[in-house]
Design an enzyme around this catalytic site. Structure first.
Site, short mmCIF file in Angstrom:
data_model
loop_
_atom_site.label_atom_id
_atom_site.label_comp_id
_atom_site.label_asym_id
_atom_site.label_seq_id
_atom_site.Cartn_x
_atom_site.Cartn_y
_atom_site.Cartn_z
N LYS A 11 0.82 -1.22 0.00
CA LYS A 11 0.00 0.00 0.00
C LYS A 11 0.86 1.27 0.00
CE LYS A 11 -4.26 -1.90 2.01
NZ LYS A 11 -5.21 -1.81 3.17
N PHE A 59 -15.94 4.53 5.69
CA PHE A 59 -14.55 4.87 5.33
C PHE A 59 -14.25 4.62 3.85
CE2 PHE A 59 -14.69 0.57 7.18
CZ PHE A 59 -14.18 -0.18 6.13
N ARG A 94 -2.50 -14.33 5.08
CA ARG A 94 -3.28 -13.50 6.01
C ARG A 94 -2.68 -13.55 7.42
NH1 ARG A 94 -7.25 -9.70 4.44
NH2 ARG A 94 -8.10 -10.00 6.52
N THR A 100 -6.64 -6.53 10.38
CA THR A 100 -6.92 -5.29 9.64
C THR A 100 -6.53 -4.05 10.44
OG1 THR A 100 -8.81 -6.43 8.64
CG2 THR A 100 -8.77 -4.01 8.48
N ARG A 111 1.51 -6.10 9.58
CA ARG A 111 0.74 -4.94 10.03
C ARG A 111 1.08 -4.58 11.48
NH1 ARG A 111 -5.06 -6.60 7.24
NH2 ARG A 111 -4.74 -5.48 5.25
N ASN A 125 -2.36 0.42 7.06
CA ASN A 125 -1.98 -0.95 7.42
C ASN A 125 -1.07 -1.62 6.40
OD1 ASN A 125 -3.95 -1.44 5.55
ND2 ASN A 125 -5.36 -2.47 6.94
N HIS A 128 -2.16 -5.11 1.47
CA HIS A 128 -3.42 -5.83 1.22
C HIS A 128 -3.10 -7.29 0.96
CE1 HIS A 128 -7.27 -7.03 -0.50
NE2 HIS A 128 -6.56 -7.67 -1.42
P1 IDP Z 1 -8.49 -6.45 5.18
O1 IDP Z 1 -7.61 -5.50 4.38
O2 IDP Z 1 -7.79 -6.91 6.43
O3 IDP Z 1 -9.02 -7.59 4.34
P2 IDP Z 1 -11.14 -5.28 5.00
O4 IDP Z 1 -12.20 -5.36 6.04
O5 IDP Z 1 -11.31 -6.07 3.75
O6 IDP Z 1 -9.74 -5.63 5.71
O7 IDP Z 1 -10.97 -3.74 4.65
C1 IDP Z 1 -10.18 -3.33 3.56
C2 IDP Z 1 -9.36 -2.14 3.97
O8 IDP Z 1 -10.23 -1.08 4.36
C3 IDP Z 1 -8.46 -2.35 5.18
O9 IDP Z 1 -7.25 -2.99 4.89
C4 IDP Z 1 -8.25 -0.92 5.64
O10 IDP Z 1 -7.30 -0.25 4.79
C5 IDP Z 1 -9.63 -0.32 5.40
N1 IDP Z 1 -10.45 -0.43 6.60
C6 IDP Z 1 -11.13 -1.52 7.05
N2 IDP Z 1 -11.79 -1.27 8.19
C7 IDP Z 1 -11.54 0.04 8.46
C8 IDP Z 1 -11.95 0.91 9.53
O11 IDP Z 1 -12.69 0.53 10.45
N3 IDP Z 1 -11.48 2.20 9.48
C9 IDP Z 1 -10.67 2.64 8.48
N4 IDP Z 1 -10.26 1.86 7.48
C10 IDP Z 1 -10.68 0.57 7.47
MG MG Z 2 -10.40 -7.72 2.84
#
Ligand code: IDP
Ligand code: MG
Length: 151
Positions: A11, A59, A94, A100, A111, A125, A128
């Site tokens: 990222k 978000f 993962r 996350t 992360r 974070n 991805h």
């Molecule tokens: P992941 O990346 O761990 O799979 P997802 O729930 O798929 O998590 O969310 C995608 C991306 O959206 C996250 O990596 C993060 O950058 C952002 N994100 C997810 N939840 C939040 C939140 O509660 N606040 C701000 N950004 C978030």
């Molecule tokens: Mg995801």
């Protein structure tokens, strides 16, 4: 267990902070095979399709800006995209990537080591990783042409 492929994206926060090499080191140490790697220009369309499942999240608009590098001054919206292959690679990556929320991520995950939450509340974070088999299949196809996967 079937052989899988999974998409990793370094990222924009990681790129800006010169963490790309450190992150790839962690990925490489997993022992999984790298079968795809390229810089991608993240168009508005690609970003929205990639995160389409999150379109109703509060978000979402910031997430699109984040992944396109707009918060980190990334020229041409470029991002490094990788595909790894192997048995259980989706869930194993993962585990290496971590939760996350970087504050909740275990300290020996990517992360947990490098992620942060900004004072404005933005999750940074750093990486991805596809979340499950269905997402992984969709995402590898979305980011890579068939001939760009070398296996
Ligand atoms: P992941 O990346 O761990 O799979 P997802 O729930 O798929 O998590 O969310 C995608 C991306 O959206 C996250 O990596 C993060 O950058 C952002 N994100 C997810 N939840 C939040 C939140 O509660 N606040 C701000 N950004 C978030
Ligand atoms: Mg995801």
């Amino acid at each position: 267990m079937a052989i899988e492929k999974t998409l990793l994206l370094i990222k924009p926060d990681a790129a800006k902070r010169k963490l790309t090499g450190l992150i790839i080191d962690r990925l490489e140490n997993s022992g999984f095979e790298l079968v795809g790697a390229k810089l991608v220009r993240v168009t508005e369309e690609l970003a929205r399709e990639h995160y389409s499942a999150l379109k109703d999240q509060p978000f979402f608009e910031n997430l699109i800006k984040y992944i396109r590098g707009e918060f980190h001054g990334i020229k041409n919206n470029k991002i490094l995209a990788l595909v790894y292959k192997g048995e259980n690679v989706i869930s194993e990556m993962r585990k290496i990537v971590g939760k996350t929320n970087p504050e909740e991520a275990d300290p020996d995950t990517i992360r947990g080591s490098f992620g942060r939450i900004t004072t404005k509340g933005q999750f940074e974070n750093v990486i991805h990783a596809s979340g499950n088999k269905e997402d992984a299949e969709k995402e590898v196809k979305l980011w890579f042409k068939e001939e760009e996967i070398i296996e």
